[in-house]
Design a protein around this motif. Structure first.
Motif, short mmCIF file in Angstrom:
data_model
loop_
_atom_site.label_atom_id
_atom_site.label_comp_id
_atom_site.label_asym_id
_atom_site.label_seq_id
_atom_site.Cartn_x
_atom_site.Cartn_y
_atom_site.Cartn_z
N UNK A 9 -3.99 12.21 -65.94
CA UNK A 9 -3.17 13.03 -66.81
C UNK A 9 -2.22 13.93 -66.06
N UNK A 10 -2.81 14.66 -65.00
CA UNK A 10 -1.81 15.52 -64.25
C UNK A 10 -0.73 14.74 -63.40
N UNK A 11 -1.18 13.54 -62.89
CA UNK A 11 -0.26 13.02 -61.93
C UNK A 11 0.63 12.24 -62.98
N UNK A 12 0.37 11.39 -64.06
CA UNK A 12 1.14 10.81 -64.84
C UNK A 12 2.09 11.71 -65.59
N UNK A 13 1.41 12.65 -66.07
CA UNK A 13 2.28 13.93 -66.47
C UNK A 13 3.63 14.23 -65.62
N UNK A 14 3.22 14.73 -64.43
CA UNK A 14 4.21 14.98 -63.50
C UNK A 14 5.37 13.97 -63.33
N UNK A 15 4.81 12.69 -62.83
CA UNK A 15 5.67 11.71 -62.86
C UNK A 15 6.56 11.27 -63.90
N UNK A 16 6.00 11.16 -64.98
CA UNK A 16 6.83 11.22 -66.37
C UNK A 16 7.95 12.21 -66.54
N UNK A 17 7.61 13.36 -66.29
CA UNK A 17 8.48 14.63 -66.35
C UNK A 17 9.59 14.27 -65.04
N UNK A 18 9.28 14.00 -64.02
CA UNK A 18 10.30 13.87 -62.97
C UNK A 18 11.30 12.68 -63.41
N UNK A 19 10.65 11.74 -64.14
CA UNK A 19 11.59 10.34 -64.37
C UNK A 19 12.00 10.38 -65.97
N UNK A 20 12.57 11.53 -66.32
CA UNK A 20 13.10 11.73 -67.62
C UNK A 20 12.06 11.44 -68.82
N UNK A 21 10.98 11.89 -68.62
CA UNK A 21 10.10 11.59 -69.87
C UNK A 21 9.83 10.39 -70.16
N UNK A 22 9.48 9.28 -69.26
CA UNK A 22 9.40 8.05 -69.10
C UNK A 22 8.57 7.48 -70.25
N UNK A 23 7.55 8.31 -70.67
CA UNK A 23 6.62 7.94 -71.66
C UNK A 23 6.79 8.05 -73.11
N UNK A 24 7.99 8.85 -73.09
CA UNK A 24 8.51 9.23 -74.49
C UNK A 24 8.53 8.31 -75.37
N UNK A 25 7.95 8.45 -76.53
CA UNK A 25 8.09 7.77 -77.81
C UNK A 25 7.07 6.50 -77.71
N UNK A 26 6.18 6.64 -76.58
CA UNK A 26 4.93 5.52 -76.67
C UNK A 26 4.02 6.04 -77.51
#
Length: 191
Positions: free
Chosen positions: A100-117
């Motif tokens: 959760x922590x690492x995927x959350x950081x990476x997602x935020x760093x990459x323009x919310x890459x998990x958005x709308x999944x």
């Protein structure tokens, strides 16, 4: 379409995996591919807050000594993500928290890459802490701008010993309904 689930339990094929598989049964009925990643026996490291992911912006974590980057790749390719955890001492396991922590950081760093999944939490619990753990996983989905389907009740199954959740008929029905709702939502989003 594909849904990937991450089982944060230290026990392979235990209660958390059993509950996830009930969700998977419903997804498969609708032609949705599934994959279960189990963390049992694997060491996952927590986030070091180095913020290198904000510099590299490559959808990866700079820590390469565990399976988190493999998990991130699976998350990116999936249409839906399930995070499952048993409750140990009133919260999720450290392994699922590391994801959760690492995927959350990476997602935020990459323009919310998990958005709308589509995202869903699955909790196996003996007695207490289920809602806290459920909230912890849902906070990840919400801050990641993911879409969370509901079910008949919170996505929780009751049981301590391996296989004991099979006796929780309400918990099983919750998982089945979650799978049906997740499939419906995925189909609507992927028209």
């Amino acid at each position: 379409m594909k849904v990937v689930a991450f089982n944060g339990s230290a026990r392979k094929d235990g209660n958390t995996a059993i509950l996830i598989n009930y969700v998977f049964e419903e997804l498969k009925k609708e032609g949705i591919d599934t994959e279960l990643v189990q963390f049992a026996g694997k060491r996952l490291r927590g986030c070091t807050a180095c913020k290198k992911c904000f510099e590299t912006k490559d959808c990866r974590c700079v820590i390469k000594t565990d399976i988190i980057n493999e998990c991130l790749e699976k998350m990116l390719k999936a249409d839906g993500i399930i995070l499952g955890s048993p409750i140990y001492f009133a919260d999720i396991t450290p392994e699922i928290k590391a994801l959760v922590d690492r995927a959350g950081y990476v997602s935020k760093a990459n323009d919310d890459m998990l958005r709308r999944k589509v995202g869903a939490a699955v909790i196996a619990v003996r007695r207490a802490g289920a809602i806290h753990g459920f909230d912890s996983l849902n906070h990840f989905f919400f801050i990641s701008q993911m879409i969370v389907p509901g079910s008949l009740y919170w996505n929780i199954g009751i049981g301590r010993d391996k296989g004991e959740v099979e006796r929780d008929q309400e918990g099983i029905q919750i998982m089945r309904t979650l799978g049906q709702n997740m499939a419906w939502l995925l189909k609507k989003l992927n028209k």
